[in-house]
Enzyme design. Structure first.
Site, PDB file in Angstrom:
ATOM      1  N   GLY A 154      39.227  33.749  31.090  1.00 27.48           N
ATOM      2  CA  GLY A 154      38.883  34.420  32.328  1.00 27.48           C
ATOM      3  C   GLY A 154      40.079  35.234  32.802  1.00 27.48           C
ATOM      4  O   GLY A 154      41.234  34.859  32.567  1.00 27.48           O
ATOM      5  N   CYS A 155      39.819  36.346  33.471  1.00 28.09           N
ATOM      6  CA  CYS A 155      40.936  37.199  33.912  1.00 28.09           C
ATOM      7  C   CYS A 155      41.782  36.505  34.963  1.00 28.09           C
ATOM      8  O   CYS A 155      43.019  36.581  34.934  1.00 28.09           O
ATOM      9  CB  CYS A 155      40.414  38.543  34.419  1.00 28.09           C
ATOM     10  SG  CYS A 155      39.112  38.449  35.669  1.00 28.09           S
ATOM     11  N   ASN A 156      41.143  35.791  35.904  1.00 26.35           N
ATOM     12  CA  ASN A 156      41.900  35.030  36.890  1.00 26.35           C
ATOM     13  C   ASN A 156      42.681  33.902  36.214  1.00 26.35           C
ATOM     14  O   ASN A 156      43.837  33.630  36.559  1.00 26.35           O
ATOM     15  CB  ASN A 156      40.966  34.422  37.936  1.00 26.35           C
ATOM     16  CG  ASN A 156      40.247  35.453  38.768  1.00 26.35           C
ATOM     17  OD1 ASN A 156      40.721  36.566  38.934  1.00 26.35           O
ATOM     18  ND2 ASN A 156      39.090  35.096  39.297  1.00 26.35           N
ATOM     19  N   THR A 205      45.864  35.166  34.493  1.00 21.53           N
ATOM     20  CA  THR A 205      46.929  35.502  35.443  1.00 21.53           C
ATOM     21  C   THR A 205      47.651  34.252  35.924  1.00 21.53           C
ATOM     22  O   THR A 205      48.886  34.181  35.926  1.00 21.53           O
ATOM     23  CB  THR A 205      46.354  36.269  36.648  1.00 21.53           C
ATOM     24  OG1 THR A 205      45.464  37.286  36.205  1.00 21.53           O
ATOM     25  CG2 THR A 205      47.463  36.907  37.463  1.00 21.53           C
TER      26      THR A 205
END
EC number: 1.2.1.38
Length: 342
Positions: A148-150, A153
């Site tokens: 997932g992009c979150n 990060t």
């Protein structure tokens, strides 16, 4: 040797981003593009910014001849991906950008996505696609699950600190802002300009965001004990970008040193000088992630800030980085584009 690539779900944002990146790749050729609702249309009509490229038209998945394809990117919604990938040739290399294979346990998938996993044998085979930490496994994988992009990060900010044992694992707070493209391209009332612009809001408040499943899985595995972070995402009126501000109990100088040492040889992870915080505008359209560490006014507490582009390093760029490894290509191929500024 040129590798033939198929992109399934090429009519979405992550599919278009893959096309943009692969267009300048020295060893890849786009040989198949699918888009179920846009089948029969050209990519130029769906994404006019790609009209200069010589691309195949969008077709249905079953119309692609996979015997000629070396690797397929699956940029489809979760639940759809597992059904589609189950029917692909068993020797075809696949990078999945959905959530379907990110969680290793079927029970965890059902907990966070509300339905039983329909391809548990494939789930067992999948390698988690956080490239910098699973590089060796990715090289030999047949199926890689993009993060997932979150989740990517937050992990870039925290994994080196958890591994080094230099922060309090029971006091981690993550405040994250994400651009609207992270919600996909399908029409949603709450994403209309009049609904979203001129403000931003928290969502999935109280620990119900699905990317928490990845944080729980990865941080707990790394620590050898249960780790649960406090996490609140916010939707901001920007097209691209994620900015995660992470509050921890630990010494700022040691945290900065751990991040700097871990990422010293990583081409896409840039640790800023001590005391500086990054901005999403400085990574826009790129595969770079910038990280900064700032001493809190209270002793023994620090703030880590991480910025990346959710469509590139958070999704399609990460997927291409993984595909390069799977195909035995230079890991950075097609990905050294400078960020777009201003």
């Amino acid at each position: 040797m040129t590798q033939n690539i198929a992109i399934l779900g090429a009519s979405g944002y992550t599919g278009a981003e893959l096309v943009r990146l692969i267009a300048t790749h020295p060893s890849m050729r786009i040989a198949g593009l699918s888009g179920e609702r846009k089948a029969g249309q050209s990519m130029a009509s769906v994404f006019p910014h790609l009209r200069h490229l010589d691309l195949p038209d969008l077709v249905r998945i079953e119309e692609i001849d996979f015997s000629t394809i070396d690797l397929a990117f699956c940029a489809l919604p979760h639940a759809t991906s597992q059904a589609v990938i189950s029917k692909l040739p068993g020797d075809l290399k696949v990078v999945d950008l959905s959530a379907d294979f990110r969680l290793r346990e079927a029970a965890d998938y059902e907990k966070w996505y509300g339905k039983p996993h329909a391809a548990t044998e494939l789930q067992k085979q999948a390698v988690y696609g956080l490239t910098e930490f699973y590089r060796d496994e990715i090289r030999g994988a047949r199926l890689v699950a993009g993060t997932g992009c979150n989740a990517a990060t937050g992990q870039y900010a925290l994994r080196p600190l958890i591994a080094a044992g230099i922060i309090d694992l029971d006091e981690i707070i993550m405040d994250l802002k994400c651009g609207v493209s992270g919600a996909g391209r399908s029409l949603k009332e709450n994403l209309l300009h009049a609904e979203l612009s001129e403000g931003y809001h928290a969502y999935a408040v109280g620990g119900i965001h699905r990317h928490l499943g990845e944080f729980d899985q990865e941080f707990s595995k790394l620590a050898g004990r249960k780790v649960e972070v406090q996490f609140t995402p916010h939707l901001i009126p920007a097209n691209r970008g994620i900015l995660a501000t992470v509050y921890v109990r630990g010494e700022a100088e040691a945290i900065h040193a751990a991040l700097s040492e871990t990422y010293a040889d990583e081409p896409f992870l840039q640790v800023l000088p001590m005391g500086e915080a990054p901005s999403t505008r400085h990574v826009r359209g790129s595969n770079f992630c910038h990280l900064g560490v700032v001493q809190d006014r209270r002793e023994g507490r620090a703030i880590i800030v991480a910025a990346l582009d959710n469509l590139t390093k958070g999704s399609s760029g990460q997927a291409l980085q993984n595909a390069n490894l799977m195909l035995g290509l230079e890991e950075t191929a097609g990905l050294m584009l400078a960020p777009c500024f201003p």
